[in-house]
Scaffold this active site. Structure first.
Site, PDB file in Angstrom:
ATOM      1  N   HIS A  74       0.833  -1.198   0.000  1.00 37.03           N
ATOM      2  CA  HIS A  74       0.000   0.000   0.000  1.00 37.03           C
ATOM      3  C   HIS A  74       0.875   1.258   0.000  1.00 37.03           C
ATOM      4  O   HIS A  74       0.679   2.151   0.822  1.00 37.03           O
ATOM      5  CB  HIS A  74      -0.949   0.026   1.192  1.00 37.03           C
ATOM      6  CG  HIS A  74      -2.000  -1.027   1.163  1.00 37.03           C
ATOM      7  ND1 HIS A  74      -3.316  -0.771   1.440  1.00 37.03           N
ATOM      8  CD2 HIS A  74      -1.938  -2.351   0.886  1.00 37.03           C
ATOM      9  CE1 HIS A  74      -4.011  -1.896   1.339  1.00 37.03           C
ATOM     10  NE2 HIS A  74      -3.198  -2.872   1.006  1.00 37.03           N
ATOM     11  N   CYS A  75       1.854   1.298  -0.903  1.00 36.18           N
ATOM     12  CA  CYS A  75       2.654   2.519  -1.073  1.00 36.18           C
ATOM     13  C   CYS A  75       1.890   3.408  -2.047  1.00 36.18           C
ATOM     14  O   CYS A  75       1.487   2.963  -3.113  1.00 36.18           O
ATOM     15  CB  CYS A  75       4.033   2.178  -1.622  1.00 36.18           C
ATOM     16  SG  CYS A  75       4.930   3.653  -2.115  1.00 36.18           S
ATOM     17  N   PHE A  79       5.520   3.861  -9.124  1.00 39.11           N
ATOM     18  CA  PHE A  79       6.962   3.670  -9.310  1.00 39.11           C
ATOM     19  C   PHE A  79       7.354   4.014 -10.756  1.00 39.11           C
ATOM     20  O   PHE A  79       6.701   3.580 -11.701  1.00 39.11           O
ATOM     21  CB  PHE A  79       7.355   2.208  -9.029  1.00 39.11           C
ATOM     22  CG  PHE A  79       7.361   1.826  -7.570  1.00 39.11           C
ATOM     23  CD1 PHE A  79       6.653   2.557  -6.619  1.00 39.11           C
ATOM     24  CD2 PHE A  79       8.088   0.717  -7.142  1.00 39.11           C
ATOM     25  CE1 PHE A  79       6.667   2.201  -5.282  1.00 39.11           C
ATOM     26  CE2 PHE A  79       8.110   0.345  -5.807  1.00 39.11           C
ATOM     27  CZ  PHE A  79       7.396   1.089  -4.868  1.00 39.11           C
ATOM     28  N   HIS A  93      -1.677  -5.625  -3.558  1.00 37.27           N
ATOM     29  CA  HIS A  93      -2.790  -4.746  -3.956  1.00 37.27           C
ATOM     30  C   HIS A  93      -4.120  -5.232  -3.375  1.00 37.27           C
ATOM     31  O   HIS A  93      -4.438  -6.420  -3.471  1.00 37.27           O
ATOM     32  CB  HIS A  93      -2.855  -4.720  -5.489  1.00 37.27           C
ATOM     33  CG  HIS A  93      -4.032  -3.983  -6.021  1.00 37.27           C
ATOM     34  ND1 HIS A  93      -4.243  -2.642  -5.781  1.00 37.27           N
ATOM     35  CD2 HIS A  93      -5.087  -4.394  -6.779  1.00 37.27           C
ATOM     36  CE1 HIS A  93      -5.367  -2.271  -6.363  1.00 37.27           C
ATOM     37  NE2 HIS A  93      -5.906  -3.308  -6.972  1.00 37.27           N
ATOM     38  N   TRP A 103      -7.884   2.580  -7.264  1.00 34.59           N
ATOM     39  CA  TRP A 103      -8.201   2.999  -5.895  1.00 34.59           C
ATOM     40  C   TRP A 103      -9.425   2.299  -5.320  1.00 34.59           C
ATOM     41  O   TRP A 103     -10.386   2.044  -6.024  1.00 34.59           O
ATOM     42  CB  TRP A 103      -8.448   4.513  -5.864  1.00 34.59           C
ATOM     43  CG  TRP A 103      -7.140   5.216  -5.903  1.00 34.59           C
ATOM     44  CD1 TRP A 103      -6.407   5.506  -7.019  1.00 34.59           C
ATOM     45  CD2 TRP A 103      -6.361   5.649  -4.790  1.00 34.59           C
ATOM     46  NE1 TRP A 103      -5.226   6.105  -6.650  1.00 34.59           N
ATOM     47  CE2 TRP A 103      -5.165   6.211  -5.306  1.00 34.59           C
ATOM     48  CE3 TRP A 103      -6.557   5.630  -3.406  1.00 34.59           C
ATOM     49  CZ2 TRP A 103      -4.173   6.743  -4.482  1.00 34.59           C
ATOM     50  CZ3 TRP A 103      -5.568   6.163  -2.591  1.00 34.59           C
ATOM     51  CH2 TRP A 103      -4.404   6.709  -3.129  1.00 34.59           C
ATOM     52  N   PRO A 105     -10.665  -0.611  -4.350  1.00 36.30           N
ATOM     53  CA  PRO A 105     -11.291  -1.621  -5.209  1.00 36.30           C
ATOM     54  C   PRO A 105     -12.636  -2.154  -4.709  1.00 36.30           C
ATOM     55  O   PRO A 105     -13.542  -2.392  -5.510  1.00 36.30           O
ATOM     56  CB  PRO A 105     -10.256  -2.738  -5.250  1.00 36.30           C
ATOM     57  CG  PRO A 105      -8.965  -2.032  -5.020  1.00 36.30           C
ATOM     58  CD  PRO A 105      -9.277  -0.931  -4.048  1.00 36.30           C
ATOM     59  N   ASP A 124       5.113  -3.175 -13.128  1.00 34.99           N
ATOM     60  CA  ASP A 124       5.670  -2.456 -14.271  1.00 34.99           C
ATOM     61  C   ASP A 124       5.267  -0.996 -14.071  1.00 34.99           C
ATOM     62  O   ASP A 124       4.795  -0.632 -12.995  1.00 34.99           O
ATOM     63  CB  ASP A 124       5.240  -3.080 -15.612  1.00 34.99           C
ATOM     64  CG  ASP A 124       3.738  -3.068 -15.825  1.00 34.99           C
ATOM     65  OD1 ASP A 124       3.049  -2.248 -15.181  1.00 34.99           O
ATOM     66  OD2 ASP A 124       3.251  -3.871 -16.629  1.00 34.99           O
ATOM     67  N   ASP A 128      -0.983  -0.654 -10.733  1.00 29.96           N
ATOM     68  CA  ASP A 128      -1.468  -1.988 -10.328  1.00 29.96           C
ATOM     69  C   ASP A 128      -1.430  -2.962 -11.499  1.00 29.96           C
ATOM     70  O   ASP A 128      -2.395  -3.689 -11.764  1.00 29.96           O
ATOM     71  CB  ASP A 128      -2.899  -1.894  -9.763  1.00 29.96           C
ATOM     72  CG  ASP A 128      -2.974  -0.987  -8.555  1.00 29.96           C
ATOM     73  OD1 ASP A 128      -1.999  -0.955  -7.790  1.00 29.96           O
ATOM     74  OD2 ASP A 128      -3.988  -0.297  -8.382  1.00 29.96           O
TER      75      ASP A 128
HETATM   76  O1  0FX Z   1      -3.980   1.920   1.725  1.00 33.61           O
HETATM   77  P1  0FX Z   1      -5.354   1.827   1.151  1.00 33.61           P
HETATM   78  O2  0FX Z   1      -6.156   0.706   1.663  1.00 33.61           O
HETATM   79  O3  0FX Z   1      -5.269   1.620  -0.450  1.00 33.61           O
HETATM   80  C1  0FX Z   1      -5.149   2.677  -1.393  1.00 33.61           C
HETATM   81  C2  0FX Z   1      -5.668   2.183  -2.731  1.00 33.61           C
HETATM   82  O4  0FX Z   1      -7.012   1.726  -2.621  1.00 33.61           O
HETATM   83  C3  0FX Z   1      -4.789   1.086  -3.264  1.00 33.61           C
HETATM   84  O5  0FX Z   1      -5.212   0.694  -4.544  1.00 33.61           O
HETATM   85  C4  0FX Z   1      -3.345   1.568  -3.339  1.00 33.61           C
HETATM   86  N1  0FX Z   1      -2.500   0.498  -3.798  1.00 33.61           N
HETATM   87  C5  0FX Z   1      -2.901   2.064  -1.957  1.00 33.61           C
HETATM   88  C6  0FX Z   1      -1.521   2.637  -1.995  1.00 33.61           C
HETATM   89  O6  0FX Z   1      -3.800   3.087  -1.479  1.00 33.61           O
HETATM   90  O7  0FX Z   1      -6.090   3.230   1.262  1.00 33.61           O
HETATM   91  P2  0FX Z   1      -6.618   4.066   2.507  1.00 33.61           P
HETATM   92  O8  0FX Z   1      -6.015   3.557   3.764  1.00 33.61           O
HETATM   93  O9  0FX Z   1      -6.477   5.503   2.150  1.00 33.61           O
HETATM   94  O10 0FX Z   1      -8.181   3.745   2.511  1.00 33.61           O
HETATM   95  C7  0FX Z   1      -8.672   2.515   2.949  1.00 33.61           C
HETATM   96  C8  0FX Z   1     -10.143   2.425   2.659  1.00 33.61           C
HETATM   97  O11 0FX Z   1     -10.822   3.428   3.400  1.00 33.61           O
HETATM   98  C9  0FX Z   1     -10.535   2.656   1.216  1.00 33.61           C
HETATM   99  O12 0FX Z   1     -10.524   1.436   0.476  1.00 33.61           O
HETATM  100  C10 0FX Z   1     -11.926   3.228   1.313  1.00 33.61           C
HETATM  101  C11 0FX Z   1     -11.935   3.891   2.690  1.00 33.61           C
HETATM  102  N2  0FX Z   1     -11.884   5.361   2.606  1.00 33.61           N
HETATM  103  C12 0FX Z   1     -10.701   6.024   2.608  1.00 33.61           C
HETATM  104  C13 0FX Z   1     -10.674   7.401   2.527  1.00 33.61           C
HETATM  105  C14 0FX Z   1      -9.369   8.182   2.516  1.00 33.61           C
HETATM  106  C15 0FX Z   1     -13.083   6.027   2.521  1.00 33.61           C
HETATM  107  O13 0FX Z   1     -14.154   5.377   2.508  1.00 33.61           O
HETATM  108  N3  0FX Z   1     -13.068   7.397   2.433  1.00 33.61           N
HETATM  109  C16 0FX Z   1     -11.920   8.108   2.424  1.00 33.61           C
HETATM  110  O14 0FX Z   1     -11.969   9.381   2.343  1.00 33.61           O
END
Ligand code: 0FX
Length: 242
Positions: A74-75, A79, A93, A103, A105, A124, A128
Site C-alpha cells: 500500500h505505497c 513507481f 494490492h 483505488w 477496489p 511495471d 497496479d
Molecule cells: O492503503 P489503502 O487501503 O489503499 C489505497 C488504494 O485503494 C490502493 O489501490 C493503493 N495500492 C494504496 C496505496 O492506497 O487506502 P486508505 O487507507 O487511504 O483507505 C482505505 C479504505 O478506506 C478505502 O478502500 C476506502 C476507505 N476510505 C478512505 C478514505 C481516505 C473512505 O471510505 N473514504 C476516504 O476518504
C-alpha cells in the site's frame, strides 16, 4: 539480500513486519520506509521524527544501488519505469487483478457487482499492473459495507504473502499475465460517487449499493445538499437477521 518495504498503511505495515520477524530469514536485511504523502504512518512510533521518507521519482537511483527487492505494501506512489526495470518490485494490492485495479477496489466491486480479492504482482510502470504472482477472491455479501469487504481483503493480502513468502524472497514463483487489462478506478471516480443527486431515478438495489459502497467506518463519504445548500452526510446500517 537487501529488502525495502514501502508502506503508507499502518495496519498492513504492522502485519507485514510481524510476518518478516516470524519467518526470521537471517540473510535478509530489511528496511521499512514510507512516502512523503502525509498518511497515518507518519504518527507511528517506528517512523515519527525519523527520516524514513522515500520519494521514488526522486530517489530511484539510490534505491537501485541499495536494494535487491522492493515491496510496495500500500505505497501511495507510482513507481517510475527506471525503478521497476532496474530492481524486482512487488506490489501487494487490495483488489483482484486484473478486474479491480486502482483505488478503493471494494467500493467499485460493490457498485459494479464484480469479484473482489487481493493480488501480489510484479510491478511495471502502469498502475497496479504487471505479472501476477498470486491472487485470490474473498466473499462479498449484499449486507456488506465497504469496510467489511476491505477487512477481508486485507487479511487475504497477508494470507497470500505468507503463503508465497519464500518464493517471493527466493524469486522462484511462476507468474501469470492476462490479456484483459481490467478496469482502473482513480480517486476522482470515488469523489464523483460521493455526491448524491436527490432527484435521480434509481432502484432500491442501486441506492443500497451506492450507500454501502460509501459506508466505511467513520469516513464521511456520501452526501447531498439540502434546500439551504448545506451538506448532509449519509451512511447506511445493514444488519443481517440472525
Ligand atoms: O492503503 P489503502 O487501503 O489503499 C489505497 C488504494 O485503494 C490502493 O489501490 C493503493 N495500492 C494504496 C496505496 O492506497 O487506502 P486508505 O487507507 O487511504 O483507505 C482505505 C479504505 O478506506 C478505502 O478502500 C476506502 C476507505 N476510505 C478512505 C478514505 C481516505 C473512505 O471510505 N473514504 C476516504 O476518504
Amino acid at each position: 539480500m537487501r529488502v525495502l518495504v514501502l508502506s503508507d498503511n499502518v495496519q498492513q505495515y504492522i502485519r507485514i513486519k510481524k510476518l518478516f520477524q516470524e519467518r526470521d530469514r537471517k540473510e535478509l536485511k530489511i528496511d521499512y520506509k514510507h512516502s512523503p504523502i502525509r498518511s497515518s504512518i507518519w504518527e507511528h512510533e517506528d517512523f515519527n521524527g525519523k527520516n524514513l521518507v522515500i520519494n521514488v521519482k526522486r530517489d530511484w537511483r539510490e534505491l537501485l544501488l541499495n536494494y535487491d527487492l522492493i515491496i510496495s505494501m500500500h505505497c501511495m506512489q507510482l513507481f517510475p519505469k527506471e525503478l521497476v526495470e532496474g530492481v524486482r518490485c512487488i506490489n501487494i494490492h487490495p483488489g483482484y487483478n486484473p478486474v479491480n485495479r486502482g483505488w478503493y477496489p471494494q467500493v467499485f466491486a460493490i457498485i459494479h457487482d464484480t469479484i473482489i480479492g487481493a493480488t501480489i504482482h510484479e510491478m511495471d510502470e502502469k498502475l497496479d499492473h504487471g505479472p501476477i504472482i498470486a491472487h485470490e477472491t474473498v466473499p462479498k455479501y449484499l449486507y456488506d459495507t465497504s469496510i467489511d469487504i476491505y477487512n477481508r481483503v486485507l487479511s487475504k493480502e497477508i494470507e497470500l504473502f505468507e503463503k508465497y513468502f519464500d518464493s517471493i524472497i527466493d524469486n522462484t514463483y511462476i507468474t501469470n499475465s492476462f490479456e484483459n487489462q481490467g478496469k482502473v478506478y482513480l480517486k476522482r471516480d470515488f469523489i464523483d460517487l460521493c455526491e448524491l443527486e436527490l432527484d435521480e431515478k434509481v432502484t432500491y438495489r442501486e441506492v443500497i449499493n451506492r450507500l454501502r459502497a460509501l459506508t466505511h467506518g467513520d469516513y464521511k463519504n456520501a452526501y447531498f445538499f439540502d434546500e439551504e445548500g448545506r451538506k448532509v452526510y449519509v451512511s447506511v446500517n445493514l444488519e443481517l437477521d440472525e
